[in-house]
Design an enzyme around this catalytic site. Structure first.
Site, short mmCIF file in Angstrom:
data_model
loop_
_atom_site.label_atom_id
_atom_site.label_comp_id
_atom_site.label_asym_id
_atom_site.label_seq_id
_atom_site.Cartn_x
_atom_site.Cartn_y
_atom_site.Cartn_z
N ARG A 9 22.26 -17.93 15.40
CA ARG A 9 21.49 -19.17 15.29
C ARG A 9 20.99 -19.68 16.63
NH1 ARG A 9 25.53 -19.54 10.65
NH2 ARG A 9 26.71 -18.78 12.43
N GLU A 42 36.87 -18.21 15.92
CA GLU A 42 37.62 -19.17 15.12
C GLU A 42 38.16 -18.46 13.87
OE1 GLU A 42 35.20 -22.36 13.73
OE2 GLU A 42 36.88 -23.73 13.42
C1 PRP Z 1 29.36 -19.10 14.92
C2 PRP Z 1 28.48 -20.03 15.70
C3 PRP Z 1 28.84 -19.74 17.13
C4 PRP Z 1 30.31 -19.39 17.04
C5 PRP Z 1 31.13 -20.56 17.49
O1 PRP Z 1 28.76 -17.84 14.88
O2 PRP Z 1 27.11 -19.80 15.42
O3 PRP Z 1 28.10 -18.63 17.65
O4 PRP Z 1 30.59 -19.09 15.66
O5 PRP Z 1 32.52 -20.30 17.36
P1 PRP Z 1 33.52 -20.26 18.59
O6 PRP Z 1 33.20 -21.40 19.49
O7 PRP Z 1 34.86 -20.43 17.93
O8 PRP Z 1 33.37 -18.95 19.25
P2 PRP Z 1 29.40 -16.57 14.16
O9 PRP Z 1 30.30 -15.88 15.10
O10 PRP Z 1 29.97 -17.02 12.85
O11 PRP Z 1 28.22 -15.56 13.96
P3 PRP Z 1 26.82 -15.62 13.21
O12 PRP Z 1 25.95 -16.49 14.06
O13 PRP Z 1 26.37 -14.21 13.19
O14 PRP Z 1 27.06 -16.20 11.85
#
Ligand code: PRP
Length: 179
Positions: A65, A102
């Site tokens: 995102r 997370e």
């Molecule tokens: C989510 C979000 C951040 C990250 C934050 O992405 O968009 O990039 O988690 O979490 P953190 O601070 O605990 O590291 P995700 O890893 O779910 O990937 P995606 O964007 O592909 O859904």
């Protein structure tokens, strides 16, 4: 700016226990699905980009995102946009790192020659939770050497109670903070 944040906060949809029990998923796409929400986001990103003109040389957006916001911010700041992607997605020579999320494990990569020498980098993403992702990206970028520095990390939303920003050595800024 407070008015814009309040409007976004009111429109944001969250999903309890997704993708795992205990995680309250803040869905940034719910803002894009709302015409006014989408316009406000655009305004927030334009203002962010204009506020860093002359202070940064590259915007790095995080998969996935961060790719929605990074190019807008970069264009307004008159600098290039570079992606950090989940491993295995980028062509050419890459460097990568693994980290804890997370909810699980992940690893990310950047193209080896994507950032010029001595560049001041702004990293952007939708969400700061545990800080694992931002910290991994900032560490990866700093490891490229060449005098590159991460001067700021900007997120749309921060889960402040997880204290993720304590992992980040650069300045951290956010639009919506959740306690
Ligand atoms: C989510 C979000 C951040 C990250 C934050 O992405 O968009 O990039 O988690 O979490 P953190 O601070 O605990 O590291 P995700 O890893 O779910 O990937 P995606 O964007 O592909 O859904």
């Amino acid at each position: 700016d407070q008015d814009l944040s309040d409007a976004l906060r009111a429109k944001l949809k969250s999903y309890p226990d997704f993708p795992k029990p205990g995680i309250n998923f803040l869905d940034v796409f719910s803002l894009y699905a709302d015409l006014e929400g989408s316009q406000i986001l655009n305004e927030v990103f334009i203002r962010k980009g204009r506020s860093v003109i002359g202070q940064i040389d590259v915007v790095v957006g995080l998969d996935a995102r961060g790719f929605l916001m990074g190019p807008i911010i970069a264009r307004e700041a008159n600098v290039p946009f570079v992606p950090v992607r989940k491993s295995g997605k980028l062509p050419g020579l890459t460097v990568g790192t693994a980290y804890s999320l997370e909810y699980g494990e992940a690893s990310v990569e950047i193209q080896k020659d994507a950032i010029p020498e001595k560049a001041r980098v702004l990293i952007v993403d939708d969400l700061l939770a545990t800080g694992g992702t931002l910290n991994a990206a900032a560490t990866l970028i700093s490891k490229l050497g060449l005098g590159i520095t991460v001067t700021e990390c900007f997120v749309l939303m921060e889960l402040a109670f997880l204290k993720g920003r304590d992992k980040i050595t650069s300045k951290v800024s956010c639009t919506l903070s959740f306690d």
